[in-house]
Scaffold this motif. Sequence first.
Motif, PDB file in Angstrom:
ATOM      1  N   TYR A  27      80.918  17.821 -51.657  1.00  0.00           N
ATOM      2  CA  TYR A  27      80.935  18.158 -53.091  1.00  0.00           C
ATOM      3  C   TYR A  27      82.184  17.630 -53.781  1.00  0.00           C
ATOM      4  CZ  TYR A  27      76.721  20.852 -52.466  1.00  0.00           C
ATOM      5  OH  TYR A  27      75.420  21.208 -52.192  1.00  0.00           O
ATOM      6  N   SER A  28      82.694  16.534 -53.263  1.00  0.00           N
ATOM      7  CA  SER A  28      83.824  15.814 -53.844  1.00  0.00           C
ATOM      8  C   SER A  28      84.032  14.573 -53.002  1.00  0.00           C
ATOM      9  CB  SER A  28      85.095  16.662 -53.837  1.00  0.00           C
ATOM     10  OG  SER A  28      86.215  15.900 -54.264  1.00  0.00           O
ATOM     11  N   GLU A  36      87.260  13.547 -52.898  1.00  0.00           N
ATOM     12  CA  GLU A  36      88.693  13.713 -52.675  1.00  0.00           C
ATOM     13  C   GLU A  36      88.938  14.653 -51.502  1.00  0.00           C
ATOM     14  OE1 GLU A  36      91.064  12.045 -54.182  1.00  0.00           O
ATOM     15  OE2 GLU A  36      89.567  10.995 -55.393  1.00  0.00           O
ATOM     16  N   LYS A  81      91.409  16.490 -50.486  1.00  0.00           N
ATOM     17  CA  LYS A  81      92.020  17.790 -50.780  1.00  0.00           C
ATOM     18  C   LYS A  81      91.008  18.755 -51.388  1.00  0.00           C
ATOM     19  CE  LYS A  81      96.870  16.416 -51.141  1.00  0.00           C
ATOM     20  NZ  LYS A  81      98.093  16.417 -51.958  1.00  0.00           N
ATOM     21  N   GLU A  82      90.133  18.247 -52.236  1.00  0.00           N
ATOM     22  CA  GLU A  82      89.105  19.096 -52.837  1.00  0.00           C
ATOM     23  C   GLU A  82      88.078  19.525 -51.794  1.00  0.00           C
ATOM     24  OE1 GLU A  82      87.290  17.362 -56.248  1.00  0.00           O
ATOM     25  OE2 GLU A  82      89.146  17.289 -57.404  1.00  0.00           O
ATOM     26  N   ASP A 104      89.605  22.187 -49.782  1.00  0.00           N
ATOM     27  CA  ASP A 104      89.629  23.440 -50.547  1.00  0.00           C
ATOM     28  C   ASP A 104      88.261  24.117 -50.521  1.00  0.00           C
ATOM     29  OD1 ASP A 104      90.953  25.331 -52.415  1.00  0.00           O
ATOM     30  OD2 ASP A 104      89.437  24.585 -53.815  1.00  0.00           O
ATOM     31  N   HIS A 105      87.198  23.326 -50.626  1.00  0.00           N
ATOM     32  CA  HIS A 105      85.854  23.896 -50.524  1.00  0.00           C
ATOM     33  C   HIS A 105      85.655  24.561 -49.163  1.00  0.00           C
ATOM     34  CE1 HIS A 105      84.248  20.852 -53.724  1.00  0.00           C
ATOM     35  NE2 HIS A 105      84.834  21.896 -54.281  1.00  0.00           N
ATOM     36  N   ARG A 142      87.525  27.835 -49.006  1.00  0.00           N
ATOM     37  CA  ARG A 142      86.831  28.887 -49.759  1.00  0.00           C
ATOM     38  C   ARG A 142      85.660  29.456 -48.961  1.00  0.00           C
ATOM     39  NH1 ARG A 142      86.329  26.093 -55.667  1.00  0.00           N
ATOM     40  NH2 ARG A 142      84.736  27.722 -55.971  1.00  0.00           N
ATOM     41  N   GLU A 181      94.575  18.622 -43.852  1.00  0.00           N
ATOM     42  CA  GLU A 181      94.740  19.668 -44.865  1.00  0.00           C
ATOM     43  C   GLU A 181      94.392  21.043 -44.303  1.00  0.00           C
ATOM     44  OE1 GLU A 181      95.786  19.707 -48.107  1.00  0.00           O
ATOM     45  OE2 GLU A 181      96.453  17.637 -47.847  1.00  0.00           O
TER      46      GLU A 181
END
Length: 257
Positions: free
Chosen positions: A83-84, A86, A88-89, A92-93, A96, A134
Amino acid sequence: MREFKKLHEQEDPLLIANVWDVPSAKTAEKLNFQALGTSSAAIAAMLGYEDGEEMRFSELEYIVQRIAANTALPLSVDLESGYSREPKEIADHIRRLANLGVVGINIEDSLVDEDRSLMDANAFASILSEVKDELTKSGQNVFLNVRSDTFLLGLAHAVEETQKRIRLYEKAGADGIFIPCVENENDIEAIVKSTTLPINVMCMPGLPDFERLKALGVRRISMGNFLFGALQKNYEGMLDQVITQNTFKSVFEYSKN
């Protein structure tokens, strides 16, 4: 994640129940499945989307939250391509989802624009490596099941391309490898022998039975969205009976079974 990883090391392959909502998850738990995995295609269809990241990550996250809140089974989530684009994104997903209790994710090396196509293997491996870094920095320990769509897309030299990609993904930090649409025993055996990572295959019409897959060295078996599709066809048939029979008797006859 440690216990989930151990399920890939047991004598029999881990049979994952692919779910899309709370009732499907509860049914799998009732039938003593060891673990659950979401089907992105089934969730997308349930929400009125095509597969391929048409739904927003926040919509997926909400469905996952409801499933995780209603089962004690280990839950892995199909994150499609992250869902990105990137790292880092994407990380982050994953964080979460981990905060909801998710122990693993699937991430795939293809993208859907108008059609589905493979990403460059080195570019995807670089993204995967950055995502892993990450997650490590933030102390998140999530099972990364990396899906390669070489067979799904019908590549001419699918085995060789799969083996090349597996080597790259293994170095990048993959915990497992998922090869949807592979069916031929020789292909499965060649892929299994090319890596020490657990290999995941998916429900297909010509897939060998589970005992044979065990003998071939497969460590994980999943269902994709095929059970969801079959249930939708059964629902269509039940509705058709209501219309053609002008009665609800067939509904209650079915519920007795």
